[in-house]
Design a protein around this motif. Sequence first.
Motif, PDB file in Angstrom:
ATOM      1  N   ASP A 165      19.746  52.420  17.486  1.00  0.00           N
ATOM      2  CA  ASP A 165      18.249  52.806  17.812  1.00  0.00           C
ATOM      3  C   ASP A 165      18.333  53.756  18.902  1.00  0.00           C
ATOM      4  N   VAL A 166      17.584  55.005  18.629  1.00  0.00           N
ATOM      5  CA  VAL A 166      17.595  56.024  19.773  1.00  0.00           C
ATOM      6  C   VAL A 166      16.167  55.928  20.172  1.00  0.00           C
ATOM      7  N   PRO A 167      15.933  55.557  21.231  1.00  0.00           N
ATOM      8  CA  PRO A 167      14.591  55.453  21.901  1.00  0.00           C
ATOM      9  C   PRO A 167      13.962  56.954  21.880  1.00  0.00           C
ATOM     10  N   ALA A 168      13.051  57.197  21.369  1.00  0.00           N
ATOM     11  CA  ALA A 168      12.118  58.510  21.291  1.00  0.00           C
ATOM     12  C   ALA A 168      11.600  59.052  22.604  1.00  0.00           C
ATOM     13  N   ASP A 169      11.137  57.909  23.490  1.00  0.00           N
ATOM     14  CA  ASP A 169      10.607  58.174  24.677  1.00  0.00           C
ATOM     15  C   ASP A 169      11.310  58.236  25.965  1.00  0.00           C
ATOM     16  N   ALA A 170      12.710  57.923  26.004  1.00  0.00           N
ATOM     17  CA  ALA A 170      13.633  57.955  27.050  1.00  0.00           C
ATOM     18  C   ALA A 170      13.370  59.109  27.900  1.00  0.00           C
ATOM     19  N   GLN A 171      13.378  58.949  29.295  1.00  0.00           N
ATOM     20  CA  GLN A 171      13.178  60.169  30.316  1.00  0.00           C
ATOM     21  C   GLN A 171      14.340  60.756  30.453  1.00  0.00           C
ATOM     22  N   SER A 172      15.649  60.115  30.016  1.00  0.00           N
ATOM     23  CA  SER A 172      16.758  61.056  30.566  1.00  0.00           C
ATOM     24  C   SER A 172      17.229  61.862  29.449  1.00  0.00           C
ATOM     25  N   TRP A 173      16.530  62.453  28.488  1.00  0.00           N
ATOM     26  CA  TRP A 173      16.725  63.283  27.328  1.00  0.00           C
ATOM     27  C   TRP A 173      16.881  64.659  27.978  1.00  0.00           C
ATOM     28  N   LEU A 174      17.892  65.333  27.790  1.00  0.00           N
ATOM     29  CA  LEU A 174      18.131  66.683  28.253  1.00  0.00           C
ATOM     30  C   LEU A 174      17.517  67.522  27.326  1.00  0.00           C
ATOM     31  N   ARG A 198      14.170  68.338   6.549  1.00  0.00           N
ATOM     32  CA  ARG A 198      13.110  67.679   6.237  1.00  0.00           C
ATOM     33  C   ARG A 198      13.000  66.905   7.626  1.00  0.00           C
ATOM     34  N   ARG A 199      12.244  67.318   8.482  1.00  0.00           N
ATOM     35  CA  ARG A 199      11.763  66.354   9.826  1.00  0.00           C
ATOM     36  C   ARG A 199      13.289  65.833  10.210  1.00  0.00           C
ATOM     37  N   ALA A 200      13.932  66.827  10.617  1.00  0.00           N
ATOM     38  CA  ALA A 200      15.421  66.358  11.221  1.00  0.00           C
ATOM     39  C   ALA A 200      15.020  66.335  12.816  1.00  0.00           C
ATOM     40  N   THR A 201      15.761  65.417  13.297  1.00  0.00           N
ATOM     41  CA  THR A 201      15.747  65.184  14.800  1.00  0.00           C
ATOM     42  C   THR A 201      17.062  65.101  15.431  1.00  0.00           C
ATOM     43  N   LEU A 202      17.175  65.669  16.531  1.00  0.00           N
ATOM     44  CA  LEU A 202      18.270  65.626  17.388  1.00  0.00           C
ATOM     45  C   LEU A 202      18.208  65.491  18.715  1.00  0.00           C
ATOM     46  N   ARG A 203      18.817  64.693  19.497  1.00  0.00           N
ATOM     47  CA  ARG A 203      18.551  64.334  20.827  1.00  0.00           C
ATOM     48  C   ARG A 203      19.906  64.321  21.506  1.00  0.00           C
ATOM     49  N   VAL A 204      19.802  64.909  22.826  1.00  0.00           N
ATOM     50  CA  VAL A 204      21.140  64.862  23.686  1.00  0.00           C
ATOM     51  C   VAL A 204      20.584  64.353  24.923  1.00  0.00           C
ATOM     52  N   ALA A 205      21.410  63.702  25.754  1.00  0.00           N
ATOM     53  CA  ALA A 205      21.037  63.182  27.158  1.00  0.00           C
ATOM     54  C   ALA A 205      22.126  63.965  27.977  1.00  0.00           C
ATOM     55  N   VAL A 206      21.717  63.884  29.278  1.00  0.00           N
ATOM     56  CA  VAL A 206      22.492  64.514  30.318  1.00  0.00           C
ATOM     57  C   VAL A 206      23.798  63.947  30.380  1.00  0.00           C
ATOM     58  N   GLY A 207      24.827  64.644  30.286  1.00  0.00           N
ATOM     59  CA  GLY A 207      26.286  64.353  30.406  1.00  0.00           C
ATOM     60  C   GLY A 207      26.589  63.605  29.157  1.00  0.00           C
ATOM     61  N   GLU A 208      26.019  63.892  27.845  1.00  0.00           N
ATOM     62  CA  GLU A 208      26.301  63.072  26.687  1.00  0.00           C
ATOM     63  C   GLU A 208      26.864  64.110  25.548  1.00  0.00           C
ATOM     64  N   VAL A 209      27.913  63.847  25.025  1.00  0.00           N
ATOM     65  CA  VAL A 209      28.428  64.604  23.818  1.00  0.00           C
ATOM     66  C   VAL A 209      28.007  64.106  22.655  1.00  0.00           C
ATOM     67  N   PHE A 212      12.634  70.034  26.638  1.00  0.00           N
ATOM     68  CA  PHE A 212      13.732  70.409  27.389  1.00  0.00           C
ATOM     69  C   PHE A 212      13.487  69.399  28.652  1.00  0.00           C
ATOM     70  N   GLU A 213      14.402  68.738  29.101  1.00  0.00           N
ATOM     71  CA  GLU A 213      14.091  67.758  30.191  1.00  0.00           C
ATOM     72  C   GLU A 213      12.848  67.048  30.173  1.00  0.00           C
ATOM     73  N   GLY A 214      12.427  66.726  28.853  1.00  0.00           N
ATOM     74  CA  GLY A 214      11.091  66.069  28.821  1.00  0.00           C
ATOM     75  C   GLY A 214       9.884  67.158  28.728  1.00  0.00           C
TER      76      GLY A 214
END
Lengths: 266, 406
Positions: A7-16, A33-44, A75-77
């Motif tokens: 599960d990738v939380p949609a509302d996390a604060q740490s998303w870069l 079609r409604r593609a979603t991609l998230r990256v956190a700080v220091g995440e590959v 970007f950064e929230g």
Amino acid sequence: MTAAPIDVPADAQSWLFEATDICKNFGNVQALRRATLRVAVGEVVGLVGDNGAGKSTLIKTISGVQPADSGSFAFEGREVEIHGPADAANLGLAFVYQDLALCDNLDVVANLFLGREIAGRGPFKRLKGVEMHARTRALLDSVGVRTLQSLRTEVGGLSGGQRQAIAIARAMIGEPQLLVLDEPTAALGVTQTEQVLQLIRRLKAAGHGVILISHNMADVMQVCDRVTVLHLGSNAGDFPCLPEARGDIIAAITGINAVAPEGSVA
Amino acid sequence: MTTSTRIDETVAVTTRERSTSRRAAIAVGHALTGPLRVILVLIVIATIFQSLNSNFLTAANISNLALQIVPMGIIASGVVIVLLLGEIDLSVGAMSGLCGSVMAVLAVNQGWPAPLAIAMAIVVGAALGALQGTAITFLGLPSFIVTLAGLLTWQGLHLWVLNDNGTVNITNEAITNLATLRLPNAASWLLAGMGVGGYAVQQLARMRSQNTAGVEADPSRLTVARIVGLAVAAVGVTALLISDRGVPLALVIFIGVLIALNALITASVFGRHLMAVGGGTESARRVGISVKRIIILAFSLTAALGALGGVMAAARLQAATRAAGGSDLLLLAIAAPVIAGVSLFGGRGSVWGALLGSVVIGAISNGMDLMGWEAWIKNTITGLVLFVAVALDALARQRRRRQGLV
């Protein structure tokens, strides 16, 4: 076998960086079609999928080369807009394209600083060639390129590995917050591939975010923290980068036992 | 052990030989495509015409030649800009005719002061050029088609501007001086000295800052050779022109335009982006360069220089006529840089090609005029020279491909 999509939380604060519900059509073809991609700080994050899954298209909407039809970026929230390559660059996003986007008629220095030349003020914007030259040497050293005899040679005459290194070094100028690499190892030998992977680890350690698009599962499993799978333009799940998840990732890529993509045609 | 060492040595020797012969081949290739080739061509032309007519290499004739090439040369220097983009502008000839007439009508019929009329003509050129650039970028049309339409349209506007009389005679001295004035000898030497001195100072300062920063510098021998070469050329040309009637103001304007343009293309961000778009449009776009902006600015600048060329042509003729900007002016202005090695495929060449190419074309045409040859011979020969030049450009491109340089 049993590793379920995480599960990738949609509302996390740490998303870069977040690209949410991105849609992109080319005529009647729904590439995303409604593609979603998230990256956190220091995440590959590994972005994988079969040919035509929409990986490159998604990246092009993020880079602004082919702006999205709908969806949102943050970007950064903060919500941000990306309408062109300049917007992405201003946010601190850097891209290394599969075709490298080098100008073969220009030399190494000119290519490294292309689009962000060091120049004087005033309407003429005089290039500071010596300063760019000195910084080029340092940048290339930092990505492990020591085989270039002259930085004055035209890029068109260099080897595939050298060109790749120049493209990566260029992306590193200006300390990008997020680096997106599109098939960075496809044209490389074993040693050079290892250098690129090493570079990705260094970026992660320095707190940058990295998105890695690759067909090479071995590379992905080596450096990524998380894998986002695209299938036919929509998300087919996020998986932890663990050996036991490998089978599920491949199943998601091929669409076997697919996690029903939201909004997909039945 | 011994055998393997010997084999290694043999391999090493062969490799070295190959690299030497390869280097020689590259050097010959450079000679055939670089500025040296043009100078060789010029020597051949001079030898041929001098042997046919001993007036060819006199100071008076060379002085005439220097004046003759200025309008075409200025237009050609503008064409270099769009060629570097890999585009073409077929409207520069018509643009020069139109803007020369605009200047003449404003200055003579409307009584504008000469500098204002000239400035207005250049502004009109820049604006119409920007219009063409906008059509090319925003409608995605080939520049070939847009500027072909421009050619006809500007010709039409040219006739409309000249409307009543068909010819406007320019009596205004401030304008005719552009073509007739010759500088006092002292001023000529001063300018030549400043040019060479400025170049030397700039080159040496560059070398010094390169050494200070510890980056690879140009070979100092090459830099010295360049400075000496320029000095010899400057002194030679100045002495020759002074021995006749003095250095024409028009030539000084032409060279000034070239220096400014060269600085813009090689030393400014705009110039760097121009070369990038010419070498790889998609790559330039990806790194965030506004390709549309570069193309529009380039076509605007090309047209502005076309306008300046038209002003110089009108000043030389002391009239704006319906025929101005027509005939073979356009083709020669495009041919000149191509003859001197500016690639039609974009991304390669320099504005000095406009100067060298104009001198070649001017010398051929001047020599044939001296011989009193008929138009058909002149056209045929000029055409063949252009063909050979373009063929050499294509060969150079193939050679770069073989070396993997694309």
